[in-house]
Design a protein around this motif. Structure first.
Motif, short mmCIF file in Angstrom:
data_model
loop_
_atom_site.label_atom_id
_atom_site.label_comp_id
_atom_site.label_asym_id
_atom_site.label_seq_id
_atom_site.Cartn_x
_atom_site.Cartn_y
_atom_site.Cartn_z
N VAL A 108 1.66 12.56 -10.37
CA VAL A 108 3.07 12.20 -10.42
C VAL A 108 3.34 11.31 -9.21
O VAL A 108 3.09 11.71 -8.08
CB VAL A 108 3.98 13.45 -10.34
N THR A 109 3.84 10.10 -9.46
CA THR A 109 4.15 9.18 -8.37
C THR A 109 5.62 8.77 -8.47
O THR A 109 6.07 8.33 -9.52
CB THR A 109 3.27 7.91 -8.44
N ASN A 110 6.36 8.96 -7.38
CA ASN A 110 7.74 8.48 -7.30
C ASN A 110 7.67 6.98 -7.05
O ASN A 110 7.18 6.54 -6.02
CB ASN A 110 8.48 9.19 -6.18
N THR A 111 8.16 6.19 -8.00
CA THR A 111 8.05 4.74 -7.90
C THR A 111 9.31 4.09 -7.32
O THR A 111 9.38 2.87 -7.23
CB THR A 111 7.76 4.13 -9.28
N GLY A 116 -1.01 16.39 -2.51
CA GLY A 116 -0.61 15.00 -2.61
C GLY A 116 -0.46 14.31 -1.27
O GLY A 116 -1.00 14.75 -0.26
N LEU A 117 0.33 13.24 -1.29
CA LEU A 117 0.52 12.38 -0.13
C LEU A 117 1.97 11.94 -0.08
O LEU A 117 2.54 11.56 -1.11
CB LEU A 117 -0.38 11.14 -0.27
N LYS A 118 2.57 12.00 1.10
CA LYS A 118 3.90 11.45 1.32
C LYS A 118 3.82 10.49 2.49
O LYS A 118 3.21 10.79 3.50
CB LYS A 118 4.92 12.55 1.65
N VAL A 119 4.44 9.32 2.33
CA VAL A 119 4.47 8.31 3.38
C VAL A 119 5.93 8.10 3.76
O VAL A 119 6.78 7.88 2.90
CB VAL A 119 3.84 6.99 2.89
N TYR A 120 6.22 8.18 5.06
CA TYR A 120 7.58 8.04 5.59
C TYR A 120 7.70 6.75 6.40
O TYR A 120 6.73 6.29 7.00
CB TYR A 120 7.92 9.21 6.51
N ASP A 121 8.92 6.20 6.45
CA ASP A 121 9.16 5.05 7.32
C ASP A 121 9.65 5.57 8.68
O ASP A 121 9.73 6.78 8.92
CB ASP A 121 10.13 4.06 6.69
N ALA A 122 10.00 4.66 9.58
CA ALA A 122 10.41 5.04 10.93
C ALA A 122 11.71 5.84 10.95
O ALA A 122 11.99 6.56 11.91
CB ALA A 122 10.58 3.78 11.79
N SER A 123 12.51 5.76 9.88
CA SER A 123 13.77 6.51 9.79
C SER A 123 13.62 7.82 9.04
O SER A 123 14.61 8.44 8.65
CB SER A 123 14.82 5.64 9.09
N SER A 124 12.39 8.24 8.80
CA SER A 124 12.07 9.49 8.10
C SER A 124 12.41 9.48 6.62
O SER A 124 12.55 10.52 6.01
CB SER A 124 12.73 10.69 8.78
N ASN A 125 12.55 8.28 6.04
CA ASN A 125 12.75 8.17 4.59
C ASN A 125 11.39 8.16 3.91
O ASN A 125 10.46 7.51 4.38
CB ASN A 125 13.49 6.87 4.24
N ILE A 126 11.28 8.88 2.81
CA ILE A 126 10.03 8.87 2.05
C ILE A 126 9.91 7.54 1.32
O ILE A 126 10.81 7.14 0.59
CB ILE A 126 9.98 10.04 1.05
N ARG A 127 8.81 6.84 1.53
CA ARG A 127 8.56 5.56 0.89
C ARG A 127 7.53 5.65 -0.24
O ARG A 127 7.49 4.82 -1.12
CB ARG A 127 8.12 4.52 1.91
N LEU A 128 6.70 6.68 -0.21
CA LEU A 128 5.74 6.93 -1.28
C LEU A 128 5.54 8.43 -1.38
O LEU A 128 5.35 9.09 -0.37
CB LEU A 128 4.39 6.25 -1.01
N ASP A 129 5.62 8.95 -2.59
CA ASP A 129 5.42 10.38 -2.82
C ASP A 129 4.52 10.52 -4.04
O ASP A 129 4.90 10.17 -5.14
CB ASP A 129 6.76 11.07 -3.07
#
Length: 73
Positions: free
Chosen positions: A55-58, A4-17
């Motif tokens: 599976v997408t975390n929305t 899959g794919l995980k996208v993080y913001d500058a604070s290391s929070n996952i924004r898309l999983d």
């Protein structure tokens, strides 16, 4: 096999999983179903594709464990 794919913001929070899980023979023909059994379905989107489901975390503010049952009608 899951990938899959995980996208993080500058604070290391996952924004898309987004996770793809391979299931041989799975098709989106109306004879297959998915059931999330941990109660996480408030922020999960499940979709069926050819030989896989996604599976997408929305909700990027929530994370949790999930368990997906694959069944054929």
């Amino acid at each position: 096999m899951a990938y899959g794919l995980k996208v993080y913001d500058a604070s290391s929070n996952i924004r898309l999983d987004k996770t793809n899980v391979s299931v041989s023979g799975l098709t989106n023909d109306g004879t297959w179903g998915l059931n999330e059994t941990q109660g996480s379905n408030l922020f999960l989107d499940l979709s069926i594709g050819t030989n896989q489901f996604t599976v997408t975390n929305t909700d990027s503010n929530n994370a949790g464990t999930y368990n997906v049952q694959v069944f054929r009608i």
